[in-house]
Scaffold this motif. Structure first.
Motif, mmCIF file in Angstrom:
data_model
loop_
_atom_site.group_PDB
_atom_site.id
_atom_site.type_symbol
_atom_site.label_atom_id
_atom_site.label_comp_id
_atom_site.label_asym_id
_atom_site.label_seq_id
_atom_site.Cartn_x
_atom_site.Cartn_y
_atom_site.Cartn_z
ATOM 1 N N VAL A 106 31.751 -47.814 -80.851
ATOM 2 C CA VAL A 106 31.575 -47.338 -82.222
ATOM 3 C C VAL A 106 32.646 -46.333 -82.622
ATOM 4 C CG1 VAL A 106 29.978 -46.232 -83.841
ATOM 5 C CG2 VAL A 106 29.085 -47.682 -82.012
ATOM 6 N N TRP A 107 32.992 -45.371 -81.738
ATOM 7 C CA TRP A 107 33.853 -44.276 -82.164
ATOM 8 C C TRP A 107 35.172 -44.140 -81.409
ATOM 9 C CZ3 TRP A 107 28.482 -42.175 -82.118
ATOM 10 C CH2 TRP A 107 27.917 -42.254 -83.395
ATOM 11 N N SER A 108 35.481 -45.085 -80.528
ATOM 12 C CA SER A 108 36.827 -45.054 -79.967
ATOM 13 C C SER A 108 37.797 -45.562 -81.031
ATOM 14 C CB SER A 108 36.915 -45.916 -78.712
ATOM 15 O OG SER A 108 36.766 -47.286 -79.030
ATOM 16 N N THR A 109 39.066 -45.240 -80.881
ATOM 17 C CA THR A 109 40.061 -45.617 -81.881
ATOM 18 C C THR A 109 40.045 -47.112 -82.158
ATOM 19 O OG1 THR A 109 41.472 -43.761 -81.251
ATOM 20 C CG2 THR A 109 42.524 -45.594 -82.417
ATOM 21 N N ASP A 110 39.856 -47.917 -81.117
ATOM 22 C CA ASP A 110 39.861 -49.375 -81.274
ATOM 23 C C ASP A 110 38.455 -49.966 -81.201
ATOM 24 O OD1 ASP A 110 42.693 -49.453 -81.428
ATOM 25 O OD2 ASP A 110 42.815 -49.334 -79.243
ATOM 26 N N GLY A 111 37.424 -49.153 -81.411
ATOM 27 C CA GLY A 111 36.052 -49.629 -81.309
ATOM 28 C C GLY A 111 35.746 -50.730 -82.308
ATOM 29 N N THR A 112 35.061 -51.770 -81.840
ATOM 30 C CA THR A 112 34.725 -52.913 -82.692
ATOM 31 C C THR A 112 33.945 -52.487 -83.926
ATOM 32 O OG1 THR A 112 34.626 -54.315 -80.731
ATOM 33 C CG2 THR A 112 33.583 -55.158 -82.727
ATOM 34 N N PHE A 113 33.065 -51.494 -83.773
ATOM 35 C CA PHE A 113 32.218 -51.077 -84.883
ATOM 36 C C PHE A 113 32.632 -49.712 -85.434
ATOM 37 C CE2 PHE A 113 29.625 -53.956 -82.243
ATOM 38 C CZ PHE A 113 29.432 -54.965 -83.187
ATOM 39 N N SER B 259 39.453 -41.406 -85.233
ATOM 40 C CA SER B 259 40.292 -41.475 -84.043
ATOM 41 C C SER B 259 40.491 -40.088 -83.453
ATOM 42 C CB SER B 259 41.653 -42.085 -84.390
ATOM 43 O OG SER B 259 42.475 -42.174 -83.245
ATOM 44 N N ASN B 260 40.270 -39.983 -82.137
ATOM 45 C CA ASN B 260 40.462 -38.733 -81.418
ATOM 46 C C ASN B 260 40.867 -39.099 -79.993
ATOM 47 O OD1 ASN B 260 39.912 -36.473 -79.651
ATOM 48 N ND2 ASN B 260 38.697 -35.539 -81.273
ATOM 49 N N ALA B 261 42.112 -38.798 -79.621
ATOM 50 C CA ALA B 261 42.627 -39.205 -78.313
ATOM 51 C C ALA B 261 41.833 -38.586 -77.169
ATOM 52 C CB ALA B 261 44.105 -38.827 -78.197
ATOM 53 N N GLU B 262 41.412 -37.333 -77.330
ATOM 54 C CA GLU B 262 40.633 -36.682 -76.273
ATOM 55 C C GLU B 262 39.297 -37.392 -76.085
ATOM 56 O OE1 GLU B 262 38.680 -32.312 -75.116
ATOM 57 O OE2 GLU B 262 39.769 -32.565 -77.023
ATOM 58 N N GLY C 191 29.454 -34.352 -80.821
ATOM 59 C CA GLY C 191 28.690 -33.424 -81.647
ATOM 60 C C GLY C 191 29.542 -32.321 -82.237
ATOM 61 N N GLU C 192 30.609 -31.972 -81.549
ATOM 62 C CA GLU C 192 31.466 -30.881 -82.011
ATOM 63 C C GLU C 192 32.537 -31.355 -82.992
ATOM 64 O OE1 GLU C 192 31.108 -28.060 -78.002
ATOM 65 O OE2 GLU C 192 32.886 -29.323 -78.310
ATOM 66 N N ASP C 193 33.068 -32.561 -82.782
ATOM 67 C CA ASP C 193 34.173 -33.022 -83.632
ATOM 68 C C ASP C 193 33.707 -33.764 -84.873
ATOM 69 O OD1 ASP C 193 37.064 -32.980 -83.843
ATOM 70 O OD2 ASP C 193 36.952 -35.161 -83.704
ATOM 71 N N LEU C 194 32.490 -34.302 -84.857
ATOM 72 C CA LEU C 194 31.860 -34.910 -86.036
ATOM 73 C C LEU C 194 32.610 -36.141 -86.551
ATOM 74 C CD1 LEU C 194 30.913 -31.662 -87.998
ATOM 75 C CD2 LEU C 194 29.409 -33.089 -86.613
ATOM 76 N N PRO C 195 32.583 -37.253 -85.817
ATOM 77 C CA PRO C 195 33.086 -38.505 -86.382
ATOM 78 C C PRO C 195 32.201 -39.007 -87.511
ATOM 79 C CG PRO C 195 31.975 -38.910 -84.303
ATOM 80 C CD PRO C 195 32.055 -37.422 -84.456
ATOM 81 N N VAL C 196 30.963 -38.544 -87.524
ATOM 82 C CA VAL C 196 29.970 -38.849 -88.552
ATOM 83 C C VAL C 196 29.198 -37.567 -88.843
ATOM 84 C CG1 VAL C 196 29.698 -41.294 -87.937
ATOM 85 C CG2 VAL C 196 28.303 -39.551 -86.796
ATOM 86 N N ILE C 197 28.356 -37.608 -89.851
ATOM 87 C CA ILE C 197 27.451 -36.499 -90.137
ATOM 88 C C ILE C 197 26.083 -36.885 -89.597
ATOM 89 C CG2 ILE C 197 26.467 -35.034 -91.923
ATOM 90 C CD1 ILE C 197 29.569 -34.869 -91.461
ATOM 91 N N PHE C 198 25.573 -36.110 -88.655
ATOM 92 C CA PHE C 198 24.365 -36.505 -87.940
ATOM 93 C C PHE C 198 23.107 -36.176 -88.740
ATOM 94 C CE2 PHE C 198 27.562 -36.092 -84.598
ATOM 95 C CZ PHE C 198 27.382 -37.285 -83.927
ATOM 96 N N LEU C 199 22.126 -37.081 -88.625
ATOM 97 C CA LEU C 199 20.848 -36.992 -89.322
ATOM 98 C C LEU C 199 19.708 -37.063 -88.315
ATOM 99 C CD1 LEU C 199 21.669 -39.581 -92.132
ATOM 100 C CD2 LEU C 199 21.605 -37.095 -92.419
ATOM 101 N N PRO C 200 18.485 -36.680 -88.707
ATOM 102 C CA PRO C 200 17.356 -36.774 -87.766
ATOM 103 C C PRO C 200 17.075 -38.214 -87.362
ATOM 104 C CG PRO C 200 16.789 -35.405 -89.663
ATOM 105 C CD PRO C 200 18.082 -36.080 -89.996
ATOM 106 N N ASN C 201 16.523 -38.366 -86.172
ATOM 107 C CA ASN C 201 16.077 -39.674 -85.704
ATOM 108 C C ASN C 201 14.580 -39.826 -85.955
ATOM 109 O OD1 ASN C 201 18.476 -40.767 -84.764
ATOM 110 N ND2 ASN C 201 18.301 -39.780 -82.772
ATOM 111 N N PRO C 202 14.178 -40.834 -86.741
ATOM 112 C CA PRO C 202 12.747 -41.038 -86.994
ATOM 113 C C PRO C 202 11.982 -41.306 -85.706
ATOM 114 C CG PRO C 202 14.078 -42.331 -88.503
ATOM 115 C CD PRO C 202 15.008 -41.800 -87.456
ATOM 116 N N THR C 203 10.728 -40.924 -85.713
ATOM 117 C CA THR C 203 9.850 -41.121 -84.569
ATOM 118 C C THR C 203 9.109 -42.446 -84.680
ATOM 119 O OG1 THR C 203 9.516 -38.751 -84.254
ATOM 120 C CG2 THR C 203 7.831 -40.204 -83.364
#
Length: 510
Positions: free
Chosen positions: A424-431, A437-440, A465-477
């Motif tokens: 999902v979040w690697s530079t070449d990730g399919t999704f 993109s973040n080399a580290e 969690g620190e670099d924020l590729p997305v904005i995180f939201l709660p996970n429904p129960t």
């Protein structure tokens, strides 16, 4: 647990010897090898035939799979992180009855399934039989089982089906209930009505109906809730959208932090209009109680705080106008400036799309838009069908639409029990639909799959969690309910919200 060689290219594990197939044959290592050969045949036909498949990884890199009694040995070309291979690969290798399914027709002879041509023929036969749903309960193939139950009826029109105890079961915890009847429903309301009438013994309750739990408790039901393993709810960010310089904005870490601080996760969870208590805070790809938890644990790296968010903008050259239009007054890439490519007078406005169901998604997104307006950030929000968003708001699959969306909330993604997020979040990730993109982080995601550091996934989750590729939201129960007269040990019910059933442990007290 499996054993890994020093170079991590040889994996050895042992099959539990307590089990036999219902036709009397023992469950042995060859039954796992049989499964592997069928997986290889299935992938050769179509890569989508095994949902755990990643090109170049298992079984593409499998040199050999051999069995001796109950011991299985895999020789691999790649050296995997043992945690990854155990959770992602070995957990999804299911023993199959190699001495009764190893044929290419109903009355055909036993075939050597290690021959690829034979494996393809066996797969074609089994796959063909699996398409004939009206014979699920009568085809002798599906009566060869090693678990505590076997199928006794199946309705191809609805999927409703019945299981009964396997009279030849040899493992622990033989079934104590006489029948398991699984019923199909067309809506969450239909399930709720059946629960109210006492017609269901066990069910999953839609999270939007959490307010009905007191009524169900009075009607004689217990309940328990738990977020899904590896589930991540988030707002995806489009790092390639050049409209109004959004790519320049979202490329600034401080701006992503501002967006994250607009999300009041505890408030969303407590709100009767959103989750009504039926959700858990979520700030990365792993849960705080996971063995791969991020270093910050349950604490939000960037908790909801409008005052802090405002100060961050002001400290980076923005004139914040609450309820109005916030603009860049100190352009440039130096300290205290808006950032490279952001011009003087630039405002903060962008498009945002969210899924049109369930209702909780709209509620949380409207709350996000409202908070942004308080800082002079204008978000043009609109709902769309989830399928439309998948087809149109992914830079990999719809590159011509790269400037049509800036942020989106299409609902959860599921990374599984070993939530390495490279796909999902690697530079070449399919999704990687937003082209983050973040080399580290790429290096950490590579290490969580192929490295030897057992903490690699935790490090990956921390940086996410620190670099924020997305904005995180709660996970429904997910919420399970069951009649009070149904009993059993704790584990018989603890996994119900995750749709993991252990009905062999159930029994009735009345």
């Amino acid at each position: 647990m499996p054993e890994y060689s020093e170079d991590r290219k040889t994996v050895t594990f042992v099959i539990n010897d307590a089990f036999t197939w219902s036709d009397g044959e023992p469950v042995v290592g060859d039954d796992v090898v049989f499964n592997i050969e069928l997986i290889k045949a299935a992938i050769a036909e179509n890569a989508s035939n095994w949902s755990y498949y990643t090109p170049g990884q298992f079984p593409d890199d499998l040199v050999s799979a051999t069995a001796s009694g109950n011991t299985v040995t895999l020789e691999l070309e790649n050296a995997y992180n043992p945690s990854y291979f155990t959770q992602r690969v070995l957990r999804n290798l299911v023993p199959l009855p190699s001495t009764s399914w190893n044929k290419s027709s109903d009355d055909g002879p036993a075939l050597d399934f290690t021959d690829p041509e034979n494996a393809r023929a066996i797969y074609a036969y089994l796959n063909g039989a699996s398409q004939v749903q009206e014979t699920f309960a009568t085809n002798p193939l599906w009566q060869v089982v090693n678990g505590p139950f076997r199928i006794s009826s199946f309705d191809p029109a609805t999927g409703s089906h019945t299981l009964v105890p396997n009279e030849h079961y040899t493992g622990p915890n033989a079934a104590a209930v006489d029948t398991l009847s699984f019923k199909a429903f067309t809506s969450a309301d239909a399930i709720l009505n059946q629960l109210r009438g006492g017609e269901l013994t066990v069910a999953l309750l839609d999270p939007s109906q959490v307010g009905q739990l007191p009524e169900l408790e009075r009607a004689g039901y217990h309940y328990y809730g738990l977020p899904s393993n590896g589930q991540v709810n988030s707002l995806f960010l489009n790092f390639k959208n050049t409209t109004n310089n959004f790519d320049k904005l979202v490329g600034q870490h401080y701006f992503r932090e501002v967006l994250q601080r607009l999300v009041d996760q505890p408030g969303y969870i407590a709100s009767r209009g959103i989750y009504n208590g039926a959700a858990a805070e979520n700030y990365t790809s792993t849960s705080p109680n996971s063995p791969f938890a991020a270093a910050f644990g349950p604490d939000a790296p960037y908790p909801h705080d409008l005052a802090v968010a405002r100060q961050i903008l002001e400290d980076h050259g923005w004139d914040v106008v609450e309820g109005g239009v916030t603009t860049c007054v100190n352009p440039g890439s130096g300290e205290g400036q808006c950032g490279e490519g952001i011009d003087a007078g630039q405002d903060i406005s962008f498009t945002h799309f969210y899924a049109n169901s369930p209702a909780t998604i709209e509620a949380r997104n409207l709350a996000f838009v409202s908070e942004a307006k308080k800082l002079g950030i204008t978000i043009e929000a609109a709902s769309r069908a989830t399928s439309f968003m998948w087809d149109n708001f992914d830079n990999n699959f719809a590159p011509d639409n790269v400037n049509l969306w800036a942020t989106q909330d299409a609902g959860p993604i599921n990374l599984g029990d070993y939530p390495s997020a490279g796909i999902v979040w690697s530079t070449d990730g399919t999704f990687n639909g937003g082209h983050y993109s973040n080399a580290e982080l790429d290096a950490l995601m590579e290490a969580s799959v192929f490295g030897d550091d057992p903490t690699a996934l935790s490090q990956e989750a921390t940086l996410l969690g620190e670099d924020l590729p997305v904005i995180f939201l709660p996970n429904p129960t997910n919420i399970a309910v069951w009649k009070s007269e149904l009993s059993g040990p704790r584990e018989a019910f603890a996994h119900l919200p995750l749709s993991e059933l252990l009905p062999e442990l159930w029994y009735f007290t009345e």
